[in-house]
Design a protein around this motif. Structure first.
Motif, mmCIF file in Angstrom:
data_model
loop_
_atom_site.group_PDB
_atom_site.id
_atom_site.type_symbol
_atom_site.label_atom_id
_atom_site.label_comp_id
_atom_site.label_asym_id
_atom_site.label_seq_id
_atom_site.Cartn_x
_atom_site.Cartn_y
_atom_site.Cartn_z
ATOM 1 N N VAL A 5 0.076 41.792 -42.701
ATOM 2 C CA VAL A 5 -0.939 42.291 -41.553
ATOM 3 C C VAL A 5 0.050 42.600 -40.746
ATOM 4 C CG1 VAL A 5 -1.949 40.670 -39.895
ATOM 5 C CG2 VAL A 5 -2.238 40.512 -42.328
ATOM 6 N N THR A 6 -0.140 43.396 -39.983
ATOM 7 C CA THR A 6 1.191 44.082 -38.650
ATOM 8 C C THR A 6 -0.371 44.599 -37.353
ATOM 9 O OG1 THR A 6 1.927 45.929 -40.038
ATOM 10 C CG2 THR A 6 2.311 46.011 -37.708
ATOM 11 N N LEU A 7 -0.745 43.435 -36.908
ATOM 12 C CA LEU A 7 -1.277 43.561 -35.746
ATOM 13 C C LEU A 7 -0.763 44.334 -34.335
ATOM 14 C CD1 LEU A 7 -1.512 39.637 -35.589
ATOM 15 C CD2 LEU A 7 -3.768 41.192 -36.132
ATOM 16 N N ASN A 8 0.325 44.594 -34.172
ATOM 17 C CA ASN A 8 0.910 45.462 -33.457
ATOM 18 C C ASN A 8 1.395 46.831 -34.163
ATOM 19 O OD1 ASN A 8 0.591 46.183 -30.137
ATOM 20 N ND2 ASN A 8 3.079 44.943 -30.196
ATOM 21 N N ALA A 9 1.193 47.684 -34.737
ATOM 22 C CA ALA A 9 1.268 48.779 -35.240
ATOM 23 C C ALA A 9 1.612 49.213 -34.560
ATOM 24 C CB ALA A 9 -0.430 48.936 -36.693
ATOM 25 N N ALA A 10 1.841 50.949 -34.830
ATOM 26 C CA ALA A 10 3.043 51.650 -34.346
ATOM 27 C C ALA A 10 3.449 52.763 -35.590
ATOM 28 C CB ALA A 10 4.373 51.548 -34.201
ATOM 29 N N LEU A 11 3.226 54.051 -33.901
ATOM 30 C CA LEU A 11 3.519 55.163 -35.068
ATOM 31 C C LEU A 11 4.570 55.297 -34.455
ATOM 32 C CD1 LEU A 11 2.790 58.157 -36.565
ATOM 33 C CD2 LEU A 11 2.999 58.375 -34.069
ATOM 34 N N ASP A 12 6.088 54.780 -36.143
ATOM 35 C CA ASP A 12 7.357 54.765 -35.144
ATOM 36 C C ASP A 12 7.967 56.741 -35.678
ATOM 37 O OD1 ASP A 12 7.673 52.585 -36.079
ATOM 38 O OD2 ASP A 12 7.874 52.132 -37.858
ATOM 39 N N VAL A 13 9.388 56.957 -34.516
ATOM 40 C CA VAL A 13 9.487 57.759 -34.445
ATOM 41 C C VAL A 13 10.646 57.498 -33.908
ATOM 42 C CG1 VAL A 13 9.821 59.996 -33.025
ATOM 43 C CG2 VAL A 13 7.814 58.852 -33.398
ATOM 44 N N THR A 14 11.386 57.704 -35.245
ATOM 45 C CA THR A 14 13.128 58.404 -35.454
ATOM 46 C C THR A 14 13.745 59.633 -35.333
ATOM 47 O OG1 THR A 14 12.702 56.462 -36.891
ATOM 48 C CG2 THR A 14 15.003 57.765 -37.020
ATOM 49 N N TYR A 15 14.848 59.591 -34.339
ATOM 50 C CA TYR A 15 15.695 60.710 -34.502
ATOM 51 C C TYR A 15 17.617 60.288 -34.171
ATOM 52 C CZ TYR A 15 12.072 62.839 -30.389
ATOM 53 O OH TYR A 15 11.171 62.963 -29.825
ATOM 54 N N ARG A 16 17.535 61.157 -35.514
ATOM 55 C CA ARG A 16 19.477 61.233 -36.089
ATOM 56 C C ARG A 16 19.729 62.287 -34.957
ATOM 57 N NH1 ARG A 16 22.007 58.993 -38.952
ATOM 58 N NH2 ARG A 16 23.669 59.580 -39.913
ATOM 59 N N ILE A 17 21.152 61.402 -34.642
ATOM 60 C CA ILE A 17 22.092 62.435 -33.372
ATOM 61 C C ILE A 17 22.960 61.980 -33.919
ATOM 62 C CG2 ILE A 17 22.379 63.403 -30.524
ATOM 63 C CD1 ILE A 17 18.702 61.784 -30.653
ATOM 64 N N ALA A 85 -7.893 50.383 -27.083
ATOM 65 C CA ALA A 85 -6.430 50.753 -26.594
ATOM 66 C C ALA A 85 -5.849 51.846 -27.502
ATOM 67 C CB ALA A 85 -5.988 49.775 -25.814
ATOM 68 N N ASP A 86 -4.992 52.716 -26.930
ATOM 69 C CA ASP A 86 -4.537 53.287 -27.832
ATOM 70 C C ASP A 86 -3.095 52.493 -28.542
ATOM 71 O OD1 ASP A 86 -3.553 55.681 -29.178
ATOM 72 O OD2 ASP A 86 -2.089 56.532 -27.461
ATOM 73 N N SER A 87 -2.787 52.935 -29.715
ATOM 74 C CA SER A 87 -1.504 51.729 -29.906
ATOM 75 C C SER A 87 -0.672 52.189 -29.527
ATOM 76 C CB SER A 87 -2.154 52.098 -31.767
ATOM 77 O OG SER A 87 -3.318 51.620 -32.226
ATOM 78 N N ARG A 88 0.668 51.879 -30.381
ATOM 79 C CA ARG A 88 2.030 51.739 -29.231
ATOM 80 C C ARG A 88 2.482 53.063 -30.589
ATOM 81 N NH1 ARG A 88 5.960 47.719 -31.299
ATOM 82 N NH2 ARG A 88 5.733 46.980 -33.336
ATOM 83 N N THR A 89 3.818 53.248 -29.871
ATOM 84 C CA THR A 89 5.056 54.096 -30.897
ATOM 85 C C THR A 89 6.487 53.686 -30.230
ATOM 86 O OG1 THR A 89 3.360 56.478 -29.724
ATOM 87 C CG2 THR A 89 5.920 56.250 -30.079
ATOM 88 N N THR A 90 7.371 53.730 -31.521
ATOM 89 C CA THR A 90 8.454 53.291 -31.178
ATOM 90 C C THR A 90 9.404 54.195 -31.605
ATOM 91 O OG1 THR A 90 8.726 52.843 -33.257
ATOM 92 C CG2 THR A 90 7.356 51.116 -32.172
ATOM 93 N N LEU A 91 10.660 54.093 -30.713
ATOM 94 C CA LEU A 91 11.492 55.146 -30.422
ATOM 95 C C LEU A 91 13.096 54.469 -31.271
ATOM 96 C CD1 LEU A 91 12.592 58.176 -30.531
ATOM 97 C CD2 LEU A 91 13.263 57.619 -28.083
ATOM 98 N N THR A 92 13.125 55.198 -32.715
ATOM 99 C CA THR A 92 14.858 54.484 -32.658
ATOM 100 C C THR A 92 15.578 55.971 -33.136
ATOM 101 O OG1 THR A 92 14.006 52.686 -34.817
ATOM 102 C CG2 THR A 92 16.582 53.731 -34.640
#
Length: 302
Positions: A5-17, A85-92
């Motif tokens: 169960v992932t109630l706060n699912a996200a589109l995970d964005v990962t940047y490698r710098i 409502a729109d789901s969230r995005t996370t940035l790593t």
């Protein structure tokens, strides 16, 4: 089947710098986008290790549509409850200087939407061997919702594992979960004032209703406080890499142990090794099999 169960699912964005210039322009070497959230990461690891999974959660708007598309492309069975409502995005952002994570709060969820989710959750429990409840709660979801879900599973004889923080973690033991998995900081925040030391804090969670508490301590390993005793898993060395998702791989190992009935020492060895193997990969939800094999055989459990 293991339900996550992932109630706060996200589109995970990962940047490698390699080096981040916080006052200038940065050229991203390898952007990566895919469905995420702690429960989704758990499901990815379980599926990679041969377990049948079902991903539940809330998803809305264009971001929610992107989540569903990626889950389908990843061959992860899912039954997401639609929200307005729109789901969230996370940035790593990860590189030579370390890893930084940016988390959006997530959608505002209505009582009607939560009711639809509960209907789907109850249906998904049919045939489930275990349930994993993990991650943050979006706005509008009661702080005791994981306890509610764990109790519904327990009433049907299905073990639940909870990986949460804050008030969600504080309420979780009342749902009689089989395992609660905080890290040291999360455990301290959820413990009463005056309760010191992870073993004592974990025992208080057991007294509140959790069957077992497994405390993750990064490169220092794990402590498990259970009805059968207390175990400590010690890591052989520190694994360098991206720690995002390490706890989720660890929870996947605990879920496997619950479903397979593995004794606690080997369950902890598997979970700790999977956590370390996740650190060695650039994105959450994956494990490095070479790291897993090397670390697994060296972990000491006492």
């Amino acid at each position: 089947m293991i339900v996550t169960v992932t109630l706060n699912a996200a589109l995970d964005v990962t940047y490698r710098i390699d080096q981040v210039d916080w006052n200038g322009v940065n050229r991203v070497q390898s952007p990566h986008r895919r469905a995420g959230g702690k429960g989704v990461n758990v499901a990815r690891v379980l599926a990679a290790l041969g377990h049948d999974v079902l991903v539940l959660g809330l998803a809305g708007g264009p971001t929610g549509q992107a989540l569903a598309i990626d889950l389908t492309a990843s061959a992860l069975p899912h039954a997401l409850t639609a929200v307005d409502a729109d789901s969230r995005t996370t940035l790593t952002v990860t590189g030579l200087s370390g890893t930084t994570l940016f988390n959006e709060p997530g959608p505002l969820v209505t009582p009607e939407e939560l009711g639809r989710f509960l209907d789907g959750f109850d249906e998904a429990l049919t045939g489930a061997a275990a349930v994993v409840l993990s991650g943050s709660l979006p706005r509008g979801v009661p702080a005791d919702f994981y306890a509610t879900l764990a109790a519904r599973a327990a009433d049907r004889g299905i073990p639940a594992l909870v990986d949460a923080d804050g008030e969600a973690l504080r309420h979780a033991p009342t749902g009689r979960p089989s395992i609660v998995k905080p890290n040291l900081e999360e455990l301290a925040r959820a413990s009463p004032a005056g309760a010191t030391g992870p073993e004592r804090q974990a025992e208080l969670m057991r007294e509140a209703g959790a069957a077992a508490v497994v405390v993750s301590m990064g490169h220092d390993g794990l402590v498990a406080v259970t009805a059968e005793g207390t175990w400590r898993a010690r890591m052989p060395y520190r694994v360098a890499g991206n720690p995002t998702g390490a706890g989720d791989a660890l929870v996947a190992g605990l879920a496997m142990g619950v479903v397979e009935g593995t004794p606690w020492p080997e369950r902890l060895r598997l979970a700790a090794a999977l956590g370390a193997a996740a650190v060695a990969t650039p994105v959450a939800g994956e494990i490095d099999h070479g790291t897993f094999q090397d670390v697994h055989r060296r972990i000491n459990v006492s």
